[in-house]
Motif scaffolding. Structure first.
Motif, PDB file in Angstrom:
ATOM      1  N   PRO A  83       0.866  -1.306  -0.205  1.00 45.94           N
ATOM      2  CA  PRO A  83      -0.052   0.082  -0.071  1.00 45.94           C
ATOM      3  C   PRO A  83       0.971   1.206  -0.050  1.00 45.94           C
ATOM      4  O   PRO A  83       2.153   1.169   0.393  1.00 45.94           O
ATOM      5  N   ASP A  84       0.219   2.399  -0.444  1.00 46.26           N
ATOM      6  CA  ASP A  84       1.003   3.439  -0.519  1.00 46.26           C
ATOM      7  C   ASP A  84       0.796   4.287   0.963  1.00 46.26           C
ATOM      8  O   ASP A  84       1.639   4.682   1.389  1.00 46.26           O
ATOM      9  N   ILE A  85      -0.305   3.730   1.474  1.00 44.54           N
ATOM     10  CA  ILE A  85      -0.634   4.592   2.952  1.00 44.54           C
ATOM     11  C   ILE A  85      -1.251   3.251   3.880  1.00 44.54           C
ATOM     12  O   ILE A  85      -1.891   2.494   3.466  1.00 44.54           O
ATOM     13  N   LEU A  86      -0.541   3.213   5.118  1.00 43.01           N
ATOM     14  CA  LEU A  86      -1.017   2.362   5.877  1.00 43.01           C
ATOM     15  C   LEU A  86      -1.525   3.068   7.155  1.00 43.01           C
ATOM     16  O   LEU A  86      -1.230   3.774   7.753  1.00 43.01           O
ATOM     17  N   PHE A  87      -2.868   2.758   7.379  1.00 43.68           N
ATOM     18  CA  PHE A  87      -3.639   3.368   8.693  1.00 43.68           C
ATOM     19  C   PHE A  87      -3.863   2.633   9.933  1.00 43.68           C
ATOM     20  O   PHE A  87      -4.420   1.484   9.598  1.00 43.68           O
ATOM     21  N   THR A  88      -3.519   3.124  10.885  1.00 46.30           N
ATOM     22  CA  THR A  88      -3.908   2.060  12.205  1.00 46.30           C
ATOM     23  C   THR A  88      -4.448   2.987  13.297  1.00 46.30           C
ATOM     24  O   THR A  88      -4.299   4.307  13.182  1.00 46.30           O
ATOM     25  N   ASN A  89      -5.347   2.648  13.998  1.00 44.37           N
ATOM     26  CA  ASN A  89      -5.808   3.441  15.157  1.00 44.37           C
ATOM     27  C   ASN A  89      -5.992   2.892  16.404  1.00 44.37           C
ATOM     28  O   ASN A  89      -7.128   3.307  17.094  1.00 44.37           O
ATOM     29  N   LEU A  90      -5.409   2.073  16.716  1.00 46.63           N
ATOM     30  CA  LEU A  90      -5.444   1.339  18.155  1.00 46.63           C
ATOM     31  C   LEU A  90      -4.145   1.558  18.864  1.00 46.63           C
ATOM     32  O   LEU A  90      -3.277   1.075  17.936  1.00 46.63           O
ATOM     33  N   ILE A  97       2.949  -1.923  14.575  1.00 50.56           N
ATOM     34  CA  ILE A  97       3.190  -1.421  13.458  1.00 50.56           C
ATOM     35  C   ILE A  97       4.671  -0.540  13.344  1.00 50.56           C
ATOM     36  O   ILE A  97       5.664  -0.548  12.543  1.00 50.56           O
ATOM     37  N   ALA A  98       4.740   0.220  14.736  1.00 57.58           N
ATOM     38  CA  ALA A  98       5.990   1.038  15.044  1.00 57.58           C
ATOM     39  C   ALA A  98       7.201   0.081  14.930  1.00 57.58           C
ATOM     40  O   ALA A  98       8.202   0.383  14.609  1.00 57.58           O
ATOM     41  N   ILE A  99       6.963  -1.118  15.541  1.00 66.10           N
ATOM     42  CA  ILE A  99       7.963  -2.085  15.825  1.00 66.10           C
ATOM     43  C   ILE A  99       8.336  -2.724  14.272  1.00 66.10           C
ATOM     44  O   ILE A  99       9.757  -2.919  14.155  1.00 66.10           O
ATOM     45  N   GLN A 100       7.362  -2.951  13.772  1.00 67.03           N
ATOM     46  CA  GLN A 100       7.510  -3.712  12.493  1.00 67.03           C
ATOM     47  C   GLN A 100       7.819  -2.776  11.183  1.00 67.03           C
ATOM     48  O   GLN A 100       8.523  -3.334  10.227  1.00 67.03           O
ATOM     49  N   LYS A 101       8.124  -1.559  11.556  1.00 63.31           N
ATOM     50  CA  LYS A 101       8.379  -0.835  10.483  1.00 63.31           C
ATOM     51  C   LYS A 101       9.834  -0.948   9.683  1.00 63.31           C
ATOM     52  O   LYS A 101       9.922  -1.064   8.516  1.00 63.31           O
ATOM     53  N   ILE A 102      10.688  -1.586  10.465  1.00 66.57           N
ATOM     54  CA  ILE A 102      12.084  -1.912   9.719  1.00 66.57           C
ATOM     55  C   ILE A 102      12.029  -3.132   8.882  1.00 66.57           C
ATOM     56  O   ILE A 102      12.810  -3.300   8.081  1.00 66.57           O
ATOM     57  N   PHE A 103      10.882  -3.813   8.954  1.00 71.86           N
ATOM     58  CA  PHE A 103      10.592  -5.046   8.220  1.00 71.86           C
ATOM     59  C   PHE A 103       9.629  -4.642   6.813  1.00 71.86           C
ATOM     60  O   PHE A 103       9.387  -5.585   6.032  1.00 71.86           O
ATOM     61  N   LEU A 104       9.276  -3.327   6.875  1.00 74.13           N
ATOM     62  CA  LEU A 104       8.078  -3.081   6.055  1.00 74.13           C
ATOM     63  C   LEU A 104       8.740  -2.360   4.725  1.00 74.13           C
ATOM     64  O   LEU A 104       9.702  -1.822   4.918  1.00 74.13           O
ATOM     65  N   ASN A 105       8.196  -2.343   3.561  1.00 69.66           N
ATOM     66  CA  ASN A 105       8.523  -1.657   2.485  1.00 69.66           C
ATOM     67  C   ASN A 105       8.644  -0.011   2.950  1.00 69.66           C
ATOM     68  O   ASN A 105       7.768   0.336   3.380  1.00 69.66           O
ATOM     69  N   LYS A 106      10.028   0.438   2.436  1.00 66.59           N
ATOM     70  CA  LYS A 106      10.198   1.803   3.060  1.00 66.59           C
ATOM     71  C   LYS A 106       9.329   2.886   2.254  1.00 66.59           C
ATOM     72  O   LYS A 106       9.042   3.820   3.006  1.00 66.59           O
ATOM     73  N   LYS A 107       8.601   2.502   1.268  1.00 64.63           N
ATOM     74  CA  LYS A 107       7.823   3.469   0.540  1.00 64.63           C
ATOM     75  C   LYS A 107       6.456   3.762   1.125  1.00 64.63           C
ATOM     76  O   LYS A 107       5.680   4.542   0.900  1.00 64.63           O
ATOM     77  N   ILE A 108       6.176   2.819   2.256  1.00 70.04           N
ATOM     78  CA  ILE A 108       4.673   3.008   2.766  1.00 70.04           C
ATOM     79  C   ILE A 108       4.854   4.020   3.853  1.00 70.04           C
ATOM     80  O   ILE A 108       5.696   4.092   4.694  1.00 70.04           O
ATOM     81  N   LYS A 109       3.833   4.605   3.877  1.00 70.59           N
ATOM     82  CA  LYS A 109       3.489   6.087   4.583  1.00 70.59           C
ATOM     83  C   LYS A 109       2.763   5.549   5.697  1.00 70.59           C
ATOM     84  O   LYS A 109       1.599   5.025   5.512  1.00 70.59           O
ATOM     85  N   ILE A 110       2.959   5.337   7.114  1.00 67.29           N
ATOM     86  CA  ILE A 110       2.393   4.837   8.299  1.00 67.29           C
ATOM     87  C   ILE A 110       1.637   6.088   8.739  1.00 67.29           C
ATOM     88  O   ILE A 110       2.361   6.940   9.382  1.00 67.29           O
TER      89      ILE A 110
END
Length: 143
Positions: A83-90, A97-110
């Motif tokens: 995705p271009d954007i990943l939205f979380t809200n809990l 997701i903050a912990i996982q960010k290092i494993f996610l595609n760098k182009k994804i805006k969280i």
């Protein structure tokens, strides 16, 4: 002329009744379909707000009963979706997701929405682990 749609994914445990779930269902159902391609990633496909979900929303059921059990599945699914954007809200999902960010595609805006004020919640219900995770990982979130 075919305009490229922005791919947005929403990650939430379920759509059982609650404020965060209602906000997610409202956002998913009301985003402009001409601009956005929408995917809803649920840890468990259940909840009252599912029945009102528009038919064009792609729903992915991770079949996990706890956030921590979804660690590897969420990484895999998000990287496959791209995705271009990943939205979380809990809070739990935001930390995950903050912990996982290092494993996610760098182009994804969280984009993470907090449903309560972390400093107030943590002072009312002190949890050292949660406080440490917030201090050290939430800075990884883009917005």
């Amino acid at each position: 002329m075919d305009v490229k749609k922005i791919k947005i994914a929403f990650l939430i445990p379920s759509l059982e009744g609650g404020g965060a779930e209602k906000v997610t269902s409202l956002l998913v159902n009301n985003l402009d379909r001409k601009k956005y391609s929408i995917t809803l990633i649920l840890l468990q496909k259940k909840g009252i707000f599912l029945e009102n979900m528009k038919k064009d929303v792609q729903i992915i059921n991770l079949q996990c009963d706890r956030v921590y059990k979804s660690f590897f599945k969420t990484i895999t699914v998000i990287n496959q979706l791209k995705p271009d954007i990943l939205f979380t809200n809990l809070a739990d999902i935001n930390i995950l997701i903050a912990i996982q960010k290092i494993f996610l595609n760098k182009k994804i805006k969280i984009v993470s929405r907090e449903t309560s004020i972390p400093s107030i919640r943590n002072s009312l219900h002190p949890n050292k682990l949660i406080n440490i995770l917030y201090r050290n990982f939430l800075k990884n979130i883009d917005h």
